[in-house]
Design a protein around this motif. Structure first.
Motif, PDB file in Angstrom:
ATOM      1  N   ASP A 159       0.835  -1.202   0.000  1.00  0.00           N
ATOM      2  CA  ASP A 159       0.000   0.000   0.000  1.00  0.00           C
ATOM      3  C   ASP A 159       0.874   1.258   0.000  1.00  0.00           C
ATOM      4  O   ASP A 159       0.555   2.243  -0.683  1.00  0.00           O
ATOM      5  CB  ASP A 159      -0.921   0.009   1.218  1.00  0.00           C
ATOM      6  N   ARG A 160       1.956   1.223   0.773  1.00  0.00           N
ATOM      7  CA  ARG A 160       2.873   2.380   0.811  1.00  0.00           C
ATOM      8  C   ARG A 160       3.456   2.626  -0.578  1.00  0.00           C
ATOM      9  O   ARG A 160       3.534   3.772  -1.031  1.00  0.00           O
ATOM     10  CB  ARG A 160       3.994   2.102   1.826  1.00  0.00           C
ATOM     11  N   VAL A 161       3.859   1.580  -1.259  1.00  0.00           N
ATOM     12  CA  VAL A 161       4.418   1.705  -2.609  1.00  0.00           C
ATOM     13  C   VAL A 161       3.351   2.211  -3.579  1.00  0.00           C
ATOM     14  O   VAL A 161       3.621   3.072  -4.425  1.00  0.00           O
ATOM     15  CB  VAL A 161       4.989   0.355  -3.077  1.00  0.00           C
ATOM     16  N   ALA A 162       2.128   1.699  -3.444  1.00  0.00           N
ATOM     17  CA  ALA A 162       1.049   2.108  -4.342  1.00  0.00           C
ATOM     18  C   ALA A 162       0.759   3.600  -4.213  1.00  0.00           C
ATOM     19  O   ALA A 162       0.504   4.290  -5.213  1.00  0.00           O
ATOM     20  CB  ALA A 162      -0.210   1.293  -4.053  1.00  0.00           C
ATOM     21  N   VAL A 163       0.774   4.107  -2.986  1.00  0.00           N
ATOM     22  CA  VAL A 163       0.551   5.541  -2.773  1.00  0.00           C
ATOM     23  C   VAL A 163       1.644   6.354  -3.451  1.00  0.00           C
ATOM     24  O   VAL A 163       1.374   7.367  -4.111  1.00  0.00           O
ATOM     25  CB  VAL A 163       0.489   5.854  -1.261  1.00  0.00           C
ATOM     26  N   GLN A 164       2.888   5.919  -3.301  1.00  0.00           N
ATOM     27  CA  GLN A 164       4.010   6.633  -3.911  1.00  0.00           C
ATOM     28  C   GLN A 164       3.858   6.664  -5.435  1.00  0.00           C
ATOM     29  O   GLN A 164       4.050   7.705  -6.066  1.00  0.00           O
ATOM     30  CB  GLN A 164       5.323   5.941  -3.541  1.00  0.00           C
ATOM     31  N   ARG A 165       3.515   5.549  -6.022  1.00  0.00           N
ATOM     32  CA  ARG A 165       3.401   5.468  -7.477  1.00  0.00           C
ATOM     33  C   ARG A 165       2.237   6.318  -7.982  1.00  0.00           C
ATOM     34  O   ARG A 165       2.318   6.931  -9.053  1.00  0.00           O
ATOM     35  CB  ARG A 165       3.229   4.014  -7.919  1.00  0.00           C
ATOM     36  N   ALA A 166       1.153   6.356  -7.224  1.00  0.00           N
ATOM     37  CA  ALA A 166       0.001   7.144  -7.642  1.00  0.00           C
ATOM     38  C   ALA A 166       0.246   8.641  -7.496  1.00  0.00           C
ATOM     39  O   ALA A 166      -0.308   9.449  -8.240  1.00  0.00           O
ATOM     40  CB  ALA A 166      -1.229   6.736  -6.832  1.00  0.00           C
ATOM     41  N   ALA A 167       1.094   9.005  -6.525  1.00  0.00           N
ATOM     42  CA  ALA A 167       1.292  10.414  -6.222  1.00  0.00           C
ATOM     43  C   ALA A 167       2.211  11.120  -7.206  1.00  0.00           C
ATOM     44  O   ALA A 167       2.057  12.321  -7.452  1.00  0.00           O
ATOM     45  CB  ALA A 167       1.846  10.560  -4.800  1.00  0.00           C
ATOM     46  N   PHE A 168       3.200  10.402  -7.761  1.00  0.00           N
ATOM     47  CA  PHE A 168       4.210  11.042  -8.599  1.00  0.00           C
ATOM     48  C   PHE A 168       4.213  10.419  -9.994  1.00  0.00           C
ATOM     49  O   PHE A 168       4.507   9.233 -10.164  1.00  0.00           O
ATOM     50  CB  PHE A 168       5.593  10.910  -7.951  1.00  0.00           C
ATOM     51  N   THR A 169       3.877  11.228 -10.969  1.00  0.00           N
ATOM     52  CA  THR A 169       3.832  10.774 -12.352  1.00  0.00           C
ATOM     53  C   THR A 169       5.179  10.200 -12.773  1.00  0.00           C
ATOM     54  O   THR A 169       6.216  10.823 -12.570  1.00  0.00           O
ATOM     55  CB  THR A 169       3.455  11.939 -13.283  1.00  0.00           C
ATOM     56  N   GLY A 170       5.150   9.023 -13.359  1.00  0.00           N
ATOM     57  CA  GLY A 170       6.381   8.405 -13.826  1.00  0.00           C
ATOM     58  C   GLY A 170       7.183   7.710 -12.744  1.00  0.00           C
ATOM     59  O   GLY A 170       8.317   7.287 -12.988  1.00  0.00           O
ATOM     60  N   SER A 171       6.626   7.584 -11.540  1.00  0.00           N
ATOM     61  CA  SER A 171       7.352   6.940 -10.448  1.00  0.00           C
ATOM     62  C   SER A 171       7.747   5.511 -10.821  1.00  0.00           C
ATOM     63  O   SER A 171       6.964   4.761 -11.400  1.00  0.00           O
ATOM     64  CB  SER A 171       6.485   6.908  -9.183  1.00  0.00           C
ATOM     65  N   THR A 172       8.966   5.144 -10.475  1.00  0.00           N
ATOM     66  CA  THR A 172       9.453   3.775 -10.707  1.00  0.00           C
ATOM     67  C   THR A 172       9.558   2.997  -9.394  1.00  0.00           C
ATOM     68  O   THR A 172      10.163   1.929  -9.354  1.00  0.00           O
ATOM     69  CB  THR A 172      10.830   3.809 -11.391  1.00  0.00           C
ATOM     70  N   PHE A 173       8.963   3.539  -8.327  1.00  0.00           N
ATOM     71  CA  PHE A 173       9.051   2.907  -7.021  1.00  0.00           C
ATOM     72  C   PHE A 173       8.316   1.576  -7.032  1.00  0.00           C
ATOM     73  O   PHE A 173       7.202   1.460  -7.544  1.00  0.00           O
ATOM     74  CB  PHE A 173       8.444   3.831  -5.965  1.00  0.00           C
ATOM     75  N   THR A 174       8.938   0.549  -6.481  1.00  0.00           N
ATOM     76  CA  THR A 174       8.366  -0.793  -6.414  1.00  0.00           C
ATOM     77  C   THR A 174       8.597  -1.366  -5.026  1.00  0.00           C
ATOM     78  O   THR A 174       9.353  -0.802  -4.221  1.00  0.00           O
ATOM     79  CB  THR A 174       9.019  -1.732  -7.444  1.00  0.00           C
ATOM     80  N   VAL A 175       7.973  -2.500  -4.749  1.00  0.00           N
ATOM     81  CA  VAL A 175       8.215  -3.190  -3.482  1.00  0.00           C
ATOM     82  C   VAL A 175       9.692  -3.561  -3.369  1.00  0.00           C
ATOM     83  O   VAL A 175      10.299  -3.442  -2.296  1.00  0.00           O
ATOM     84  CB  VAL A 175       7.324  -4.432  -3.360  1.00  0.00           C
ATOM     85  N   GLU A 176      10.296  -3.989  -4.476  1.00  0.00           N
ATOM     86  CA  GLU A 176      11.712  -4.351  -4.455  1.00  0.00           C
ATOM     87  C   GLU A 176      12.575  -3.127  -4.146  1.00  0.00           C
ATOM     88  O   GLU A 176      13.559  -3.221  -3.401  1.00  0.00           O
ATOM     89  CB  GLU A 176      12.128  -4.961  -5.794  1.00  0.00           C
TER      90      GLU A 176
END
Length: 296
Positions: A159-176
């Motif tokens: 969920d933390r990763v999903a919020v990060q990805r949704a918040a910033f366009t083009g985010s490459t943040f993943t669980v890994e």
């Protein structure tokens, strides 16, 4: 005395963090490259991390360090060496050799490093950033709410990763990427925050790397865009982090955000932070030849 430049790897992260923490000392608020920036950088896989971290040393002692990413350089020069021409020239030569058509770099006002780059044709970025600061005391320890807390399990991390990805366009943040960051030096799970709404949906997240017992610099808040603006989710997660930092014994927190981002500035000021100065990076508007770029 010659300045030696060394390319560092993930194995050097503990030494990098320890050195930057020592350089920060008792500064009221850290500016420029910060240990948290290095902790966030550790999220990258090895093939992207390799070659991006460089140490500059003289007689075996580090005199500067920098993150060298495509088009962006974040250097940090050791305390007491801001006017050292030899150090400034070595770091400036490395920055000038960046191959990208346009490059942006931090450069402290009045420093020899900034003087070298200005002489080589670099100019001020027209978009300033605002630094906001809040001292922390015992009264801040109770900040936060029961719906904002560190992720408790693997689902919480997702969920933390999903919020990060949704918040910033083009985010490459993943669980890994989160796992690489979380296993790096300076990560404190008590300072990783995830906020949920009244039906349990994740709405905002924030992390802080390296914080206990000292001033820290705060990264950006990630807020899930589909959730309504003005609902206070960003302020909630910031308040929870301030409370956690207070309980961890931190004496103050600062944040940099684009001055034009009025909404972000409003969130920070509503939580008791105050604007204390504006900063501007330097940019190289166009590619200079390597021979011309070197500061001979």
């Amino acid at each position: 005395m010659a300045i030696d430049e060394t390319i560092l790897s993930r194995a050097d992260l503990p030494d990098i963090v320890a050195t930057l923490m020592a350089w920060e000392g008792e500064a009221s608020y850290p500016l420029g490259l910060h240990v948290g920036d290095v902790g966030w950088h550790a999220r990258l896989p090895d093939d992207e991390l390799d070659g991006t971290m460089r140490a500059f040393s003289r007689n075996g002692v580090w005199v500067a360090f920098g993150l060298f990413e495509p088009g962006l350089v974040r250097p940090r020069i050791a305390p007491g060496l801001a006017y050292d021409a030899e150090v400034a020239r070595a770091v400036a030569d490395a920055v000038q050799a960046m191959p990208q058509p346009q490059v942006c770099t931090d450069a402290d006002p009045g420093s020899a490093f900034r003087t070298w780059l200005s002489a080589a044709g670099w100019t001020l970025d027209p978009d300033p950033w605002t630094c906001l600061y809040k001292p922390l005391d015992s009264g801040d320890r109770d900040l936060g709410d029961s719906a904002t807390k560190p992720p408790a399990d693997a689902d919480g991390v997702c969920d933390r990763v999903a919020v990060q990805r949704a918040a910033f366009t083009g985010s490459t943040f993943t669980v890994e990427a989160w796992q690489r960051m979380a296993t790096g030096p300076g990560f404190d799970p008590d300072l990783e925050m995830l906020s949920r709404d009244d039906v349990g949906r994740p709405v905002a997240g924030r992390d802080r790397l390296v914080g206990r017992g000292r001033k820290v610099r705060n990264p950006r808040t990630a807020r899930h865009p589909p959730r309504p603006l003005g609902a206070g989710h960003g302020r909630r997660v910031l308040q929870a982090l301030l409370g956690a930092l207070g309980r961890a014994g931190c004496s103050g927190v600062s944040v940099h955000t684009p001055a034009r981002n009025a909404a972000a500035v409003a969130v920070y000021t509503s939580s008791g932070m105050r604007a204390i100065e504006n900063t501007q990076t330097l940019i190289r508007p166009k590619r200079l030849s390597v021979s011309a770029a070197r500061l001979e």
